[in-house]
Design a protein around this motif. Sequence first.
Motif, PDB file in Angstrom:
ATOM      1  N   ARG A  41     -17.251  -0.717  -2.021  1.00 34.64           N
ATOM      2  CA  ARG A  41     -16.152  -0.099  -2.770  1.00 34.64           C
ATOM      3  C   ARG A  41     -14.921   0.039  -1.893  1.00 34.64           C
ATOM      4  NH1 ARG A  41     -19.709   4.485  -5.939  1.00 34.64           N
ATOM      5  NH2 ARG A  41     -19.992   3.250  -7.837  1.00 34.64           N
ATOM      6  N   LEU A  42     -15.121   0.522  -0.676  1.00 35.38           N
ATOM      7  CA  LEU A  42     -13.992   0.701   0.231  1.00 35.38           C
ATOM      8  C   LEU A  42     -13.358  -0.640   0.593  1.00 35.38           C
ATOM      9  CD1 LEU A  42     -15.367   3.552   2.495  1.00 35.38           C
ATOM     10  CD2 LEU A  42     -13.477   3.705   0.852  1.00 35.38           C
ATOM     11  N   GLU A  43     -14.155  -1.673   0.765  1.00 34.23           N
ATOM     12  CA  GLU A  43     -13.599  -2.999   1.059  1.00 34.23           C
ATOM     13  C   GLU A  43     -12.743  -3.492  -0.109  1.00 34.23           C
ATOM     14  OE1 GLU A  43     -16.908  -5.493   2.112  1.00 34.23           O
ATOM     15  OE2 GLU A  43     -17.197  -4.464   4.018  1.00 34.23           O
ATOM     16  N   ARG A  44     -13.211  -3.277  -1.331  1.00 29.56           N
ATOM     17  CA  ARG A  44     -12.424  -3.676  -2.507  1.00 29.56           C
ATOM     18  C   ARG A  44     -11.125  -2.883  -2.584  1.00 29.56           C
ATOM     19  NH1 ARG A  44     -15.384  -6.272  -6.735  1.00 29.56           N
ATOM     20  NH2 ARG A  44     -16.863  -7.625  -5.700  1.00 29.56           N
ATOM     21  N   CYS A  45     -11.207  -1.586  -2.319  1.00 27.32           N
ATOM     22  CA  CYS A  45     -10.001  -0.747  -2.327  1.00 27.32           C
ATOM     23  C   CYS A  45      -9.023  -1.216  -1.255  1.00 27.32           C
ATOM     24  CB  CYS A  45     -10.356   0.722  -2.101  1.00 27.32           C
ATOM     25  SG  CYS A  45     -11.248   1.491  -3.473  1.00 27.32           S
ATOM     26  N   GLY A  86       0.148  -4.863  -4.845  1.00 30.69           N
ATOM     27  CA  GLY A  86       0.255  -4.288  -6.179  1.00 30.69           C
ATOM     28  C   GLY A  86       0.898  -2.918  -6.144  1.00 30.69           C
ATOM     29  N   LYS A  87       1.330  -2.455  -7.285  1.00 31.82           N
ATOM     30  CA  LYS A  87       2.036  -1.174  -7.370  1.00 31.82           C
ATOM     31  C   LYS A  87       1.172  -0.050  -7.930  1.00 31.82           C
ATOM     32  CE  LYS A  87       5.730  -2.998  -5.790  1.00 31.82           C
ATOM     33  NZ  LYS A  87       5.934  -2.900  -4.375  1.00 31.82           N
ATOM     34  N   GLN A  88      -0.128  -0.290  -8.075  1.00 33.05           N
ATOM     35  CA  GLN A  88      -1.019   0.757  -8.579  1.00 33.05           C
ATOM     36  C   GLN A  88      -1.071   1.918  -7.597  1.00 33.05           C
ATOM     37  OE1 GLN A  88      -2.884   0.801 -11.507  1.00 33.05           O
ATOM     38  NE2 GLN A  88      -1.700  -1.001 -12.075  1.00 33.05           N
ATOM     39  N   SER A  89      -1.228   3.114  -8.108  1.00 31.86           N
ATOM     40  CA  SER A  89      -1.346   4.270  -7.218  1.00 31.86           C
ATOM     41  C   SER A  89      -2.669   4.200  -6.467  1.00 31.86           C
ATOM     42  CB  SER A  89      -1.277   5.572  -8.030  1.00 31.86           C
ATOM     43  OG  SER A  89      -2.455   5.744  -8.791  1.00 31.86           O
ATOM     44  N   VAL A  90      -2.707   4.884  -5.340  1.00 30.19           N
ATOM     45  CA  VAL A  90      -3.915   4.928  -4.527  1.00 30.19           C
ATOM     46  C   VAL A  90      -5.070   5.501  -5.333  1.00 30.19           C
ATOM     47  CG1 VAL A  90      -4.956   6.074  -2.530  1.00 30.19           C
ATOM     48  CG2 VAL A  90      -2.701   5.004  -2.322  1.00 30.19           C
ATOM     49  N   SER A  91      -4.816   6.563  -6.082  1.00 21.54           N
ATOM     50  CA  SER A  91      -5.896   7.179  -6.857  1.00 21.54           C
ATOM     51  C   SER A  91      -6.394   6.255  -7.965  1.00 21.54           C
ATOM     52  CB  SER A  91      -5.457   8.526  -7.432  1.00 21.54           C
ATOM     53  OG  SER A  91      -4.353   8.374  -8.284  1.00 21.54           O
ATOM     54  N   THR A  92      -5.516   5.460  -8.555  1.00 23.02           N
ATOM     55  CA  THR A  92      -5.925   4.505  -9.581  1.00 23.02           C
ATOM     56  C   THR A  92      -6.827   3.431  -8.980  1.00 23.02           C
ATOM     57  OG1 THR A  92      -3.923   4.892 -10.872  1.00 23.02           O
ATOM     58  CG2 THR A  92      -5.084   2.812 -11.269  1.00 23.02           C
ATOM     59  N   TRP A 150     -12.540   1.361  -8.483  1.00 17.82           N
ATOM     60  CA  TRP A 150     -13.693   0.906  -7.707  1.00 17.82           C
ATOM     61  C   TRP A 150     -14.757   1.992  -7.540  1.00 17.82           C
ATOM     62  CZ3 TRP A 150     -14.277  -3.863  -8.016  1.00 17.82           C
ATOM     63  CH2 TRP A 150     -13.179  -4.708  -8.088  1.00 17.82           C
ATOM     64  N   GLY A 151     -14.816   2.911  -8.500  1.00 17.44           N
ATOM     65  CA  GLY A 151     -15.926   3.863  -8.541  1.00 17.44           C
ATOM     66  C   GLY A 151     -15.749   5.099  -7.689  1.00 17.44           C
ATOM     67  N   LEU A 152     -14.523   5.366  -7.240  1.00 11.79           N
ATOM     68  CA  LEU A 152     -14.237   6.549  -6.429  1.00 11.79           C
ATOM     69  C   LEU A 152     -13.149   7.368  -7.116  1.00 11.79           C
ATOM     70  CD1 LEU A 152     -14.232   4.636  -3.025  1.00 11.79           C
ATOM     71  CD2 LEU A 152     -16.000   6.229  -3.815  1.00 11.79           C
ATOM     72  N   PRO A 153     -13.509   8.061  -8.215  1.00 10.49           N
ATOM     73  CA  PRO A 153     -12.494   8.730  -9.043  1.00 10.49           C
ATOM     74  C   PRO A 153     -11.897  10.006  -8.443  1.00 10.49           C
ATOM     75  CG  PRO A 153     -14.682   9.168  -9.912  1.00 10.49           C
ATOM     76  CD  PRO A 153     -14.849   8.178  -8.786  1.00 10.49           C
ATOM     77  N   ASP A 154     -12.551  10.624  -7.498  1.00  9.58           N
ATOM     78  CA  ASP A 154     -12.027  11.834  -6.875  1.00  9.58           C
ATOM     79  C   ASP A 154     -11.094  11.413  -5.738  1.00  9.58           C
ATOM     80  OD1 ASP A 154     -11.705  13.994  -5.015  1.00  9.58           O
ATOM     81  OD2 ASP A 154     -13.490  14.961  -5.821  1.00  9.58           O
ATOM     82  N   ALA A 155      -9.789  11.623  -5.928  1.00 11.46           N
ATOM     83  CA  ALA A 155      -8.783  11.129  -4.978  1.00 11.46           C
ATOM     84  C   ALA A 155      -8.977  11.710  -3.578  1.00 11.46           C
ATOM     85  CB  ALA A 155      -7.377  11.436  -5.497  1.00 11.46           C
ATOM     86  N   GLY A 185      -9.588   4.635   9.625  1.00 11.66           N
ATOM     87  CA  GLY A 185      -8.788   5.361  10.609  1.00 11.66           C
ATOM     88  C   GLY A 185      -7.498   5.963  10.118  1.00 11.66           C
ATOM     89  N   MET A 186      -7.192   5.812   8.842  1.00  6.22           N
ATOM     90  CA  MET A 186      -5.979   6.420   8.275  1.00  6.22           C
ATOM     91  C   MET A 186      -6.145   6.543   6.767  1.00  6.22           C
ATOM     92  SD  MET A 186      -3.284   3.201   8.606  1.00  6.22           S
ATOM     93  CE  MET A 186      -3.632   2.924  10.327  1.00  6.22           C
ATOM     94  N   PRO A 187      -5.382   7.439   6.152  1.00  8.26           N
ATOM     95  CA  PRO A 187      -5.483   7.593   4.691  1.00  8.26           C
ATOM     96  C   PRO A 187      -5.030   6.311   3.979  1.00  8.26           C
ATOM     97  CG  PRO A 187      -4.140   9.350   5.658  1.00  8.26           C
ATOM     98  CD  PRO A 187      -4.440   8.368   6.747  1.00  8.26           C
ATOM     99  N   PRO A 188      -5.464   6.114   2.749  1.00  8.47           N
ATOM    100  CA  PRO A 188      -5.160   4.878   2.042  1.00  8.47           C
ATOM    101  C   PRO A 188      -3.661   4.585   1.895  1.00  8.47           C
ATOM    102  CG  PRO A 188      -6.534   6.315   0.681  1.00  8.47           C
ATOM    103  CD  PRO A 188      -6.338   6.989   1.980  1.00  8.47           C
ATOM    104  N   ALA A 189      -2.857   5.589   1.589  1.00  4.86           N
ATOM    105  CA  ALA A 189      -1.415   5.347   1.410  1.00  4.86           C
ATOM    106  C   ALA A 189      -0.784   4.886   2.721  1.00  4.86           C
ATOM    107  CB  ALA A 189      -0.726   6.601   0.886  1.00  4.86           C
ATOM    108  N   GLU A 190      -1.174   5.500   3.798  1.00  2.00           N
ATOM    109  CA  GLU A 190      -0.655   5.104   5.114  1.00  2.00           C
ATOM    110  C   GLU A 190      -1.133   3.692   5.469  1.00  2.00           C
ATOM    111  OE1 GLU A 190      -1.135   6.596   9.710  1.00  2.00           O
ATOM    112  OE2 GLU A 190      -1.185   8.113   8.127  1.00  2.00           O
ATOM    113  N   TYR A 191      -2.393   3.397   5.169  1.00  2.00           N
ATOM    114  CA  TYR A 191      -2.925   2.056   5.406  1.00  2.00           C
ATOM    115  C   TYR A 191      -2.126   1.015   4.642  1.00  2.00           C
ATOM    116  CZ  TYR A 191      -6.398  -1.595   6.193  1.00  2.00           C
ATOM    117  OH  TYR A 191      -7.035  -2.753   6.578  1.00  2.00           O
TER     118      TYR A 191
END
Length: 125
Positions: free
Chosen positions: A72-76, A84-90, A95-100, A112-118
């Motif tokens: 899931r994390l690899e797909r994210c 893409g312009k989708q939000s991080v939470s979307t 990919w099965g991780l609905p809790d942001a 090593g860093m939050p998704p938005a920073e990555y």
Amino acid sequence: MAERLDQARSLPADARQRTLLMEVHAFIERRLGDAELDPATVAAAHHISVRYLHRLFESENTTVAAWIRQRRLERCRAELISGGKQSVSTIGARWGLPDAAHFSRLFRQAYGMPPAEYRRAHTVR
């Protein structure tokens, strides 16, 4: 192929296990977006016990849940850097991780860093 020829039982046990593990991997890949996907669901879909499913994953040096989380994390991660312009939470939810917050913690642990920073650090401008 052996199953189609009704010869699956004549295969060596390790070949049957490898085949089953490949089927399990494919099943998981097709359902990564399902937040309810867990070892019990995977085992039930393959008519095996959760204990046997865990035994299959011992050869992978991981657990079923860890493998699902990693995929899931690899797909994210791939989607975050695709531009893409989708939000991080979307993306996490897709990919099965609905809790942001949970998604962000898992992603930080893995990369090593939050998704938005990555996304900012790895998106080609």
